[in-house]
Design an enzyme around this catalytic site. Sequence first.
Site, PDB file in Angstrom:
ATOM      1  CG  LEU A  47       3.263 -15.901   0.554  1.00  0.00           C
ATOM      2  CD1 LEU A  47       3.700 -14.706  -0.278  1.00  0.00           C
ATOM      3  CD2 LEU A  47       4.318 -16.251   1.578  1.00  0.00           C
ATOM      4  CG  ASP A  48      -1.220 -14.131   7.144  1.00  0.00           C
ATOM      5  OD1 ASP A  48      -1.689 -14.935   7.943  1.00  0.00           O
ATOM      6  OD2 ASP A  48      -1.559 -12.926   7.077  1.00  0.00           O
ATOM      7  N   PRO A  49      -2.564 -13.500   4.155  1.00  0.00           N
ATOM      8  CG  PRO A  49      -4.912 -13.701   4.126  1.00  0.00           C
ATOM      9  CD  PRO A  49      -3.665 -14.317   4.724  1.00  0.00           C
ATOM     10  CG  LEU A  50      -2.492  -9.165   7.751  1.00  0.00           C
ATOM     11  CD1 LEU A  50      -2.351  -9.159   9.266  1.00  0.00           C
ATOM     12  CD2 LEU A  50      -2.863  -7.782   7.253  1.00  0.00           C
TER      13      LEU A  50
END
Length: 213
Positions: A47-50
């Site tokens: 998953l993307d950090p954001l």
Amino acid sequence: MTLPQSNNYIESDILLVHKPKGITSFDVIRKLRRVLGIRKIGHAGTLDPLAHGLMIVGVQTGTKKMQQYLKLPKTYIAEIRCGHSTTTGDLEGEIVEEKSVANSDFKEKNVQEVLDGMVGQHQLEAPLYSALKVEGKPLYWYARNNQKPPFIPIKEMNVTNIVLLDSYASGKQYVISVRIDVSSGTYIITLGEEVGRRLGYTAILGGLYPGKI
């Protein structure tokens, strides 16, 4: 990070873990290793950090089962911000270009037409800040070391459905919120940039939330 309780298990060796916004998927694995005292832990997709949302985590024998979950289709809630671009394609990067939006360019019908045109298969460049490897190094290695990769891979990305949830002006930018169903291996940052291009503006991903609403 939500740590595993008894109802967080799919099977005895597979956990459902909520990743909060602001940390990497590997940060989750690192913390689980400390808490569980187990080294052999893996997950079914980064998953993307954001982004915040569900991670499927395999523990010990469960690591061998991750491939069957990795290829599952995914649903995201994505916020696309039209009007500027960054080095990373999201809010974490440095601003590269800014352009004030004209609200007349974002009449709901126009936005909907562009979104309808996004359904289907696309051949698009992978984002520079991704773990996809080129000549043995992840693309983000080249970006962080200010080096140009030998090439940027073209990936097939498949959008099966996209629904406009909201759209509104926000200062010099225009924000489009969508629910999007995609096949495994699709980069939502790239799709967000493509939506912007089709509307005549650079764009970034302002937020990403895996799951359905």
